[in-house]
Design a protein around this motif. Structure first.
Motif, PDB file in Angstrom:
ATOM      1  N   ASP E 254      -8.858 -49.166  15.217  1.00  0.00           N
ATOM      2  CA  ASP E 254      -9.585 -50.434  15.299  1.00  0.00           C
ATOM      3  C   ASP E 254     -11.003 -50.169  15.801  1.00  0.00           C
ATOM      4  O   ASP E 254     -11.970 -50.747  15.324  1.00  0.00           O
ATOM      5  CB  ASP E 254      -8.874 -51.383  16.275  1.00  0.00           C
ATOM      6  N   GLU E 255     -11.068 -49.253  16.755  1.00  0.00           N
ATOM      7  CA  GLU E 255     -12.366 -48.917  17.334  1.00  0.00           C
ATOM      8  C   GLU E 255     -13.255 -48.232  16.289  1.00  0.00           C
ATOM      9  O   GLU E 255     -14.448 -48.507  16.190  1.00  0.00           O
ATOM     10  CB  GLU E 255     -12.134 -47.983  18.525  1.00  0.00           C
ATOM     11  N   VAL E 256     -12.647 -47.340  15.501  1.00  0.00           N
ATOM     12  CA  VAL E 256     -13.407 -46.640  14.464  1.00  0.00           C
ATOM     13  C   VAL E 256     -13.998 -47.654  13.480  1.00  0.00           C
ATOM     14  O   VAL E 256     -15.176 -47.619  13.142  1.00  0.00           O
ATOM     15  CB  VAL E 256     -12.506 -45.628  13.726  1.00  0.00           C
ATOM     16  N   VAL E 257     -13.156 -48.572  13.083  1.00  0.00           N
ATOM     17  CA  VAL E 257     -13.599 -49.596  12.132  1.00  0.00           C
ATOM     18  C   VAL E 257     -14.755 -50.381  12.738  1.00  0.00           C
ATOM     19  O   VAL E 257     -15.767 -50.652  12.084  1.00  0.00           O
ATOM     20  CB  VAL E 257     -12.416 -50.534  11.791  1.00  0.00           C
ATOM     21  N   GLU E 258     -14.580 -50.709  14.000  1.00  0.00           N
ATOM     22  CA  GLU E 258     -15.577 -51.507  14.691  1.00  0.00           C
ATOM     23  C   GLU E 258     -16.918 -50.788  14.770  1.00  0.00           C
ATOM     24  O   GLU E 258     -17.975 -51.369  14.569  1.00  0.00           O
ATOM     25  CB  GLU E 258     -15.041 -51.816  16.103  1.00  0.00           C
ATOM     26  N   LYS E 259     -16.860 -49.482  15.037  1.00  0.00           N
ATOM     27  CA  LYS E 259     -18.093 -48.744  15.311  1.00  0.00           C
ATOM     28  C   LYS E 259     -18.886 -48.357  14.075  1.00  0.00           C
ATOM     29  O   LYS E 259     -20.053 -47.999  14.178  1.00  0.00           O
ATOM     30  CB  LYS E 259     -17.769 -47.479  16.118  1.00  0.00           C
ATOM     31  N   CYS E 260     -18.263 -48.391  12.911  1.00  0.00           N
ATOM     32  CA  CYS E 260     -18.978 -47.983  11.700  1.00  0.00           C
ATOM     33  C   CYS E 260     -20.196 -48.875  11.513  1.00  0.00           C
ATOM     34  O   CYS E 260     -20.061 -50.101  11.395  1.00  0.00           O
ATOM     35  CB  CYS E 260     -18.081 -48.073  10.461  1.00  0.00           C
ATOM     36  N   PRO E 261     -21.402 -48.295  11.503  1.00  0.00           N
ATOM     37  CA  PRO E 261     -22.600 -49.143  11.454  1.00  0.00           C
ATOM     38  C   PRO E 261     -22.739 -49.884  10.125  1.00  0.00           C
ATOM     39  O   PRO E 261     -23.383 -50.919  10.050  1.00  0.00           O
ATOM     40  CB  PRO E 261     -23.748 -48.151  11.650  1.00  0.00           C
ATOM     41  N   ARG E 262     -22.133 -49.337   9.040  1.00  0.00           N
ATOM     42  CA  ARG E 262     -22.270 -49.990   7.728  1.00  0.00           C
ATOM     43  C   ARG E 262     -21.051 -50.843   7.400  1.00  0.00           C
ATOM     44  O   ARG E 262     -20.994 -51.440   6.333  1.00  0.00           O
ATOM     45  CB  ARG E 262     -22.461 -48.936   6.638  1.00  0.00           C
ATOM     46  N   LYS E 263     -20.073 -50.836   8.311  1.00  0.00           N
ATOM     47  CA  LYS E 263     -18.859 -51.641   8.125  1.00  0.00           C
ATOM     48  C   LYS E 263     -18.167 -51.356   6.784  1.00  0.00           C
ATOM     49  O   LYS E 263     -17.862 -52.256   6.007  1.00  0.00           O
ATOM     50  CB  LYS E 263     -19.187 -53.153   8.196  1.00  0.00           C
ATOM     51  N   ILE E 264     -17.979 -50.069   6.525  1.00  0.00           N
ATOM     52  CA  ILE E 264     -17.339 -49.746   5.253  1.00  0.00           C
ATOM     53  C   ILE E 264     -15.998 -49.073   5.442  1.00  0.00           C
ATOM     54  O   ILE E 264     -15.374 -48.651   4.473  1.00  0.00           O
ATOM     55  CB  ILE E 264     -18.228 -48.849   4.392  1.00  0.00           C
ATOM     56  N   ILE E 265     -15.527 -48.965   6.675  1.00  0.00           N
ATOM     57  CA  ILE E 265     -14.143 -48.533   6.853  1.00  0.00           C
ATOM     58  C   ILE E 265     -13.356 -49.828   6.902  1.00  0.00           C
ATOM     59  O   ILE E 265     -13.526 -50.651   7.796  1.00  0.00           O
ATOM     60  CB  ILE E 265     -13.965 -47.695   8.122  1.00  0.00           C
ATOM     61  N   ARG E 266     -12.573 -50.019   5.839  1.00  0.00           N
ATOM     62  CA  ARG E 266     -12.009 -51.345   5.643  1.00  0.00           C
ATOM     63  C   ARG E 266     -10.504 -51.292   5.597  1.00  0.00           C
ATOM     64  O   ARG E 266      -9.903 -50.244   5.437  1.00  0.00           O
ATOM     65  CB  ARG E 266     -12.501 -51.930   4.314  1.00  0.00           C
ATOM     66  N   MET E 267      -9.915 -52.462   5.716  1.00  0.00           N
ATOM     67  CA  MET E 267      -8.469 -52.567   5.639  1.00  0.00           C
ATOM     68  C   MET E 267      -8.107 -53.624   4.618  1.00  0.00           C
ATOM     69  O   MET E 267      -8.828 -54.601   4.429  1.00  0.00           O
ATOM     70  CB  MET E 267      -7.909 -52.949   6.992  1.00  0.00           C
ATOM     71  N   GLU E 268      -7.015 -53.383   3.939  1.00  0.00           N
ATOM     72  CA  GLU E 268      -6.511 -54.397   3.028  1.00  0.00           C
ATOM     73  C   GLU E 268      -5.152 -54.762   3.581  1.00  0.00           C
ATOM     74  O   GLU E 268      -4.268 -53.908   3.718  1.00  0.00           O
ATOM     75  CB  GLU E 268      -6.404 -53.803   1.616  1.00  0.00           C
ATOM     76  N   ARG E 269      -4.981 -55.995   3.932  1.00  0.00           N
ATOM     77  CA  ARG E 269      -3.756 -56.410   4.605  1.00  0.00           C
ATOM     78  C   ARG E 269      -2.927 -57.259   3.648  1.00  0.00           C
ATOM     79  O   ARG E 269      -3.482 -57.994   2.835  1.00  0.00           O
ATOM     80  CB  ARG E 269      -4.136 -57.222   5.843  1.00  0.00           C
ATOM     81  N   ALA E 270      -1.603 -57.117   3.776  1.00  0.00           N
ATOM     82  CA  ALA E 270      -0.742 -57.963   2.962  1.00  0.00           C
ATOM     83  C   ALA E 270      -0.935 -59.410   3.370  1.00  0.00           C
ATOM     84  O   ALA E 270      -1.057 -59.716   4.547  1.00  0.00           O
ATOM     85  CB  ALA E 270       0.711 -57.565   3.163  1.00  0.00           C
ATOM     86  N   ALA E 271      -0.970 -60.264   2.390  1.00  0.00           N
ATOM     87  CA  ALA E 271      -1.225 -61.671   2.670  1.00  0.00           C
ATOM     88  C   ALA E 271      -0.047 -62.285   3.440  1.00  0.00           C
ATOM     89  O   ALA E 271       1.085 -61.949   3.203  1.00  0.00           O
ATOM     90  CB  ALA E 271      -1.439 -62.438   1.383  1.00  0.00           C
TER      91      ALA E 271
END
Lengths: 204, 192, 426, 312, 271
Positions: E254-271
């Protein structure tokens, strides 16, 4: 390979209802086309054909579901066919004796019930794997679906072909479309009916 | 001349598929590809010829002789079922490719109404042996002709942007309807 | 008049045919891609910051099917990095900054009959000469036919059947003697006895100049004015009535074809030792001063268009090559390369693809006698197997089919896509 | 220069001719035939034209609405179908039947197959074949040209059933009973030549079609001129001129290969002669074209030309 | 003669005769077929979708029995069918990691820099021949070839880029083949959490070049690799990558995702 007993687990009324729509032999499975196209020149002919076929189907399903465990896998198709042929002979002789007019109108298509694919199909798919009660319900359901389809097709063709349905005038002064009684009319009407059913199915 | 009339009638004017609606199921099923259509057509011609001869012999020499015409349906279907099974085994052995392509339709030749219809019509019209044979060949060729034409058309339609509801059986039926209209041009060519 | 089957008659629009070739003052910065030809890219032979002299080699050809590149200006190598490329989209290029006036290359002397074929080939290869008609196939390779394919005829291609383009026309007119010299050098290199020049009948002045320069030793053949008369296979069919077999090359029927511009480059390379550092480019269409320009290789399109008077109102597309086969550019920063025969500023056509009505105009006009209608059908239906069986790989992408299509189907687009798929599935 | 550059695949120039212009060309070349029809059959012809056009155009428009696609009325193909249909119907056909024919022509003959370019059978002929099968009596009731509608037989029927020949000049001019647009061979010939010379249609099919009919028609006539019609009669009578120039040249439903086009014409010619001489019907042009439409995919499949440089 | 007797007799004799012929023919023309093919075919889904690369399910069954294909080779059948097939063939337990499609371009049509106007066939594979309308040569072209290729309705276009519905995705790989730029890959899916994690960029260029063509492309800042506690994120040249062997064990993504300056580490979650 051993044939598995795959008893259906639907509620009993579903066993009947599924034949009307989801497993409707004409509109959904496209089986038993020959009599469908040939005899539906009028609503009455369609109905009679439907009834005769349902009789054969139900009787056969009855017999097959009773003897299903006695029939070896290799000769099952032949056995089913012989049983069907027997009942068709019965139906044919009955019609000839009691309703000669209808028998004449249906012509050689009564004996051709023997090779109606969906009768054999029901035995293969259902009656040979399920107990008697369910098999009869299934047969009656599919038979009703068949009657429904044939009568509908017959009505449309009769209506456009003569302005009548079951011999009663529906559209006064209708100029008959002779083509509807001809083979071409049968193909076209069924084609459009199946397309319409596809469209309805898709909107569901 | 009589034989020619029977032949032309069976192929064109009273085509089994377009006039008697016999063999519609395999017609709908195998007409989507040319190779299978031709294979199926050849199988049908073969089975029809064989059926015509065998059923004629059995009907006239066994059923009629012993006064059992009411057994015709049961007998005919038995004969046809066995014949088809033999053809099936032949194909399986000698042309596995064709066997795989025709797949489930080979057993369906048994339930192909055109074969039983052929036997029934033959009896109904009281053809003699040679006439029956010609009728069988003609009906088979007629079936194959329409099947091939249909396969050609359907291979073309596979690339067409058909309305969704009409894909598959509906368009095939409608095409068959138009084909039946076109075949009406042959009417009166031979008066049966 | 001699010709081939099929083909089309687009309006030729050769408005620049009377404009003499004009030398362009070199830009201060040239971008010389290391891959300007069919085959392997060459490898850089200079380093960043190095000083280079005009005509010095920038890249060395290591593979057999390849050609070296040279700098058209003296200056300093600024950078060796990927840059926009008019054909490849992006490719490694050497950037040289410098400038100065372009002078004539000192002329040498040569007797074509005294040179050994190997010597000719070597000089052509060293000069980095490639086919200037468009495909940019290394010329030295064409001059080295295998032993088992004897060459009896060399044909110079002076058709220039693409609308708008007049670079070859002007070259034939102004450099007729070099054309003939180049032809004789090529003939000697491949051991051919016969030399012919095929010219479309709409350039009588060029034919006259060539006949005059040749003193009757080579045959100048007038050809029917029809696109794609200049396609190699069509040209051979028209001139010699020989058919290159499918998948084959001209040498399979004993012929080598060279563009007239290439012949001049060969002459300059062998006689003067001049590398291919500049070429004639037709700039036409919606520009202020359409004309034929002698342009240093590596000149950005933007610079060239400015020299030619700038883009005019309404120009929405810039095409490298002719309008029938040219490549529409995404950026004006792409440099002129050895295969740049023209730079056209056009009003782009709308995209309005309709349903095929099977009118078969494409079939009737296909010079390769193929069935473009099938290509579209199969490509749309994603039947790559059928595409290959319909001989899509024989298509020369001349665009005749798409030109005549009344339904405005971008047939060549489908063909390119289909070829790509067919190739990738192999 | 402002904005972004346009990228597209070559060629970057195009010929003038587009689908709409092709259809327009067909309509223009039908004008002589229509004029002749209106001249001979007066308001009957106009009513017929209007009903057929109403049928085809409304079917085309409804199909586009049902399929949620942009309207295709602009490509004029439905209009061509409507006019062609009107020309092959008896002038006195009730307007509702003509309208129905138009609906069937475009609805069944074209739109269910996916619309323009994808139908297998000539739509106008599908419409006519349907009407022929639906209303055999209406479709075989003919009137003589002129203001009073006097019932007559067509020249082909006279020939077939009574062995009576109609003067060739009448056939050429069109002073005979028959379909609205089929009577005047001359008018159709003019239109057909225009069509072919302007490059709207290929000349191979009309040539091979008419040629086959003439040659095959001449053979029995040479032996029994009293019993069989002359080749000239074959060419000028009935729907052959209209069929050969305008129906058999419909690009959509005919082969795309050159050899295929010859085969189409010859096949249709053979069928016409067979049906006219030995069939139950006096005329076979419509059926001959429909039947050849059906085998067009097969013809195309087996007549793919050898590419340039391939083995011949 | 009694008609009943005659019918029974003649039918019986006929039946006997045919049975005999059939028996003989059956013996003479018997074809050996592996009964396991039938069994494997039953265990396959029978959709004949062709996702595995075989012509049909039957073809696939034959290949599996012959050993030309793995029991888990059917992408649609998933673990369940793989297990059954392995059982039939006596191979024991087979591990099949479930995968779903992820898209390595997360830029909306506004975030990508447009450089040209494309006029041609509206499919990605066609547009790719000309480079399409966007400047980035690695990113999504936006014409939805993957959406059309998907037989399960699991991909849809949103803001000019494809999104995957992980619930519907069967991992058949049709979209991977359909994408001309290869920006879709199949990656393991974390069933427990019901989500995937991936880097939504495929551009290997250096930061300045990436910035020129896209607002959200990976600039190779190494932030993710430095932040990750178990090395589940690493750099492949200038492009961040995910090591799927480790990522779902990572404690701080979660922290890694948060820290990415370009916000391109993404998640696809089941609806």
């Amino acid at each position: 390979m051993e044939r598995r007993e795959e008893v259906s687990r639907r509620p009993w009324y579903q066993e009947y209802l599924k034949g009307l729509w989801e497993e409707n032999p004409i509109f959904r499975m496209l089986l038993g086309m020959c009599p469908t196209l040939a005899v539906t020149t009028s609503a009455l002919n369609g109905l009679s054909m439907g009834l005769a076929t349902t009789f054969v189907l139900t009787s056969t399903s009855l017999v097959v579901s009773i003897i299903r465990k006695l029939v070896p896998g290799q000769v099952r198709i032949a056995t089913f066919t012989v049983i069907i042929a027997t009942f068709v002979t019965v139906a044919d002789l009955f019609l000839k004796a009691k309703f000669p007019a209808i028998s004449k109108a249906l012509g050689p298509y009564v004996p051709l019930i023997v090779v109606n694919c969906f009768i054999l199909g029901r035995q293969e798919v259902f009656a040979s794997k399920n107990p008697t009660g369910r098999s009869i319900l299934d047969a009656l359901g599919v038979g009703s679906g068949f009657i429904f389809a044939l009568t509908l097709l017959g009505s449309i063709r009769e209506l456009l072909g003569s302005g009548e349905v079951f011999g009663h005038e529906v559209i006064p002064g209708w100029h008959p479309w002779v083509v509807m009684i001809l083979p071409a009319g049968a193909f076209l009407t069924l084609g459009f009916l199946v397309a319409a059913m596809n469209a309805i199915e898709r909107t569901k | 001349m009589e034989l020619l009339l029977i032949f032309v009638a069976a192929v064109l004017t009273n085509n089994f598929v377009l006039h008697y609606f016999l063999g519609i199921c395999p017609f709908l099923g195998v007409s989507s590809r040319m190779e299978t259509a031709v294979g199926m057509g050849l199988a049908v011609i073969f089975v029809m010829t064989l059926t015509a001869t065998v059923t004629w012999l059995i009907y006239h020499h066994i059923l009629v002789r012993f006064g059992l015409p009411f057994l015709e349906y049961v007998t005919f279907i038995l004969v046809i079922a066995s014949l088809v099974q033999i053809v099936e085994m032949f194909l399986r052995r000698f042309s596995p490719e064709l066997y795989r392509a025709l797949g489930i339709y080979l057993p369906l030749i048994t339930t192909n109404c055109s074969i039983l219809g052929l036997a029934l019509f033959m009896v109904l019209r009281e053809y003699d042996f040679i006439e029956g044979l010609v009728f069988g060949i003609g009906a088979g060729i007629g079936f194959t002709l329409v099947l091939t034409i249909m396969a050609g058309i359907r291979e073309e339609l596979a690339f067409a942007d058909l309305p969704r509801a009409f894909r598959g059986a509906p368009i095939t039926l409608i095409t068959a309807g138009i084909l039946a209209l076109a075949f009406m041009g042959f009417s009166g060519l031979i008066r049966v | 008049m001699r010709s081939f089957r099929g083909g089309v008659h687009p309006p030729y629009n050769k408005v620049t045919q009377d404009r003499p070739i004009e030398r362009v003052r070199p830009p201060e910065r040239v971008v010389v891609p290391l891959s300007q030809h069919t085959g392997a890219p060459c490898e850089p032979s200079v380093e960043k910051g190095q000083e280079v002299q005009r005509g010095q080699k920038l890249g060395e050809a290591k593979a057999f099917i390849s050609a070296p590149v040279h700098t058209p200006i003296s200056g300093v190598v600024k950078e060796i990095a990927p840059h926009p490329h008019p054909v490849l989209g992006e490719a490694l290029a050497v950037v040289v900054e410098g400038g100065g006036e372009m002078e004539d290359w000192p002329r040498g002397e040569v007797d074509p009959d005294s040179l050994e074929p190997e010597e000719i080939r070597m000089r052509v290869r060293e000069a980095g000469v490639v086919g200037l008609g468009g495909a940019a196939f290394p010329t030295a390779v064409k001059l080295s036919p295998p032993e088992d394919k004897p060459i009896d005829t060399v044909i110079l291609n002076g058709c220039e059947c693409e609308p708008y383009l007049t670079a070859d026309h002007r070259t034939m007119l102004e450099r007729a003697e070099d054309c003939i010299l180049g032809l004789r050098l090529v003939m000697r290199a491949v051991g051919a006895e016969r030399g012919m020049i095929g010219v479309e009948a709409n350039k009588p002045d060029a034919m006259e100049a060539l006949r005059h320069a040749s003193d009757g030793e080579v045959e100048v053949v007038p050809l029917k004015v029809k696109y794609p008369q200049g396609a190699e296979k069509m040209l051979i069919k028209a001139v010699l009535d020989r058919e290159v077999p499918t998948g084959g090359l001209p040498m399979d029927v004993g012929v080598v074809v060279q563009n007239v511009g290439t012949a001049v480059a060969v002459a300059e390379a062998v006689r003067d030792g001049k590398p291919l550092i500049e070429r004639v480019v037709t700039v036409a269409g919606e520009v202020g001063r359409p004309g034929n320009y002698l342009v240093p290789i590596g000149t950005p399109f933007s610079y060239l268009l400015e020299v030619a008077g700038g883009l005019q109102e309404g120009a929405s597309q810039v095409v490298m090559g002719g309008p029938m086969m040219g490549i529409a550019q995404r950026s004006l920063e792409v440099p002129v390369v050895k295969g740049t025969s023209g730079v056209l500023a056009l009003r782009a056509l709308p995209y309005e693809e309709g349903n095929c009505i099977r009118c078969a105009r494409c079939v009737d006009h296909c010079p390769m006698e193929l069935m473009p209608t099938l290509f579209v059908k199969f490509a749309k239906g994603e039947r790559w197997d059928l595409l290959e069986r319909a001989h899509i790989m024989d298509c020369i992408e001349c665009g005749s089919c798409a030109y005549v299509c009344p339904a405005r189907i971008p047939i060549v687009h489908y063909i390119k896509l289909g070829k790509l798929k067919v190739r990738s599935l192999k | 220069m402002e904005g972004r550059l346009v990228v597209a695949v070559s060629p970057h120039i195009r010929a003038e001719m587009d689908t709409r212009k092709v259809m327009m060309g067909v309509l223009i070349s039908l004008v002589p035939g229509i004029v002749a029809g209106v001249w001979f059959f007066r308001w009957h012809a106009l009513v017929l034209l209007a009903s057929c056009l109403a049928g085809t155009l409304s079917a085309e428009a409804s199909a586009c609405i049902l399929r949620k696609k942009p309207s295709t009325l602009g490509d004029l193909s439905a209009a061509v179908t409507g006019v062609l249909l009107a020309m092959v119907l008896p002038p006195t056909l009730p307007f509702w039947a003509a309208f129905l024919g138009g609906v069937v022509a475009v609805g069944v003959g074209k739109q269910v197959f996916g619309g323009l370019g994808q139908n297998i059978f000539n739509p106008a002929l599908v419409g006519r074949a349907f009407l022929m099968a639906a209303f055999p009596v209406l479709m075989t009731t003919w009137v003589a040209p002129g203001p009073e509608a006097v019932t007559v037989a067509t020249p082909l029927a006279l020939m077939k059933f009574d062995h009576k020949a109609t003067p060739l000049l009448d056939l050429l001019v069109g002073k005979v009973g028959g379909c609205m647009g089929e009577t005047s061979a001359l008018a159709l010939l003019i239109g057909g030549l225009f069509l072919v010379l302007k490059g709207y249609a290929d000349w191979r099919i009309p040539l091979s079609y008419l040629g086959t009919v003439a040659v095959l028609g001449a053979i029995p006539w040479a032996f029994r001129p009293d019993l069989y019609p002359s080749p000239m009669f074959h060419l000028l009578a009935g729907g052959l001129m209209l069929g050969a120039w305008f129906m058999a040249t419909d690009p959509v439903t005919t082969p795309v290969t050159k050899v295929g086009r010859y085969m189409f014409g010859i096949g249709a010619g053979v069928l016409v002669v067979v049906i006219r001489l030995w069939g139950g019907l006096p005329e076979g042009v419509m059926y001959s074209i429909l039947l050849m439409n059906a085998v067009t995919p097969l013809i195309d499949r087996y007549t793919v030309p050898v590419p340039f440089g391939g083995k011949r | 003669m009694n008609p009943i007797l005659v019918s029974v007799l003649s039918m019986g004799l006929l039946a006997l005769a045919f049975a005999a012929i059939l028996a003989v023919v059956n013996r003479k023309l018997a074809v050996q077929e592996d009964p396991r093919v039938e069994a494997v075919l039953e265990a396959l889904p029978g959709a004949n979708c062709g996702a595995c690369g075989s012509a049909s399910c039957r073809d696939m069954a034959e290949r599996i029995v012959k050993g030309d294909a793995e029991p888990g080779a059917c992408p649609v059948g998933g673990t369940e069918s793989a297990r059954r097939i392995a059982e039939i063939l006596g191979l024991g337990e087979v591990e099949v990691v479930e995968k779903v499609a992820v898209v390595h371009c997360g830029a909306t049509s506004e975030q990508k820099v447009k450089v040209a106007e494309y006029r041609g066939v509206k499919t990605c594979s066609a547009a790719n021949l000309l480079g399409g309308e966007y400047a980035c040569r690695y990113g999504c072209l936006g014409y939805g070839d993957c959406v059309r290729a998907c037989g399960f309705g699991a991909i849809y276009m949103a803001d000019g880029r494809p999104k995957v519905d992980v619930e519907r995705c069967t991992g058949c790989g049709k979209c991977v083949q359909a994408c001309p730029r290869g920006i879709i890959t199949l990656e393991p899916y974390d069933r427990k959490r019901g989500e995937t994690i991936f880097v939504a960029c495929n551009n290997p260029d250096r930061a300045p070049a990436v910035r020129r063509v896209c607002e959200v492309g990976c600039i190779g800042c190494r932030m993710c690799a430095r932040t990750s506690d178990n090395g589940a994120f690493y750099m492949d040249g200038n492009l961040a990558k995910v090591d799927y062997g480790k990522v779902y064990e990572s404690g701080n993504w979660d922290e890694v995702v948060e820290k990415c300056p370009r916000k391109i580490i993404r998640m696809e979650r089941a609806a």
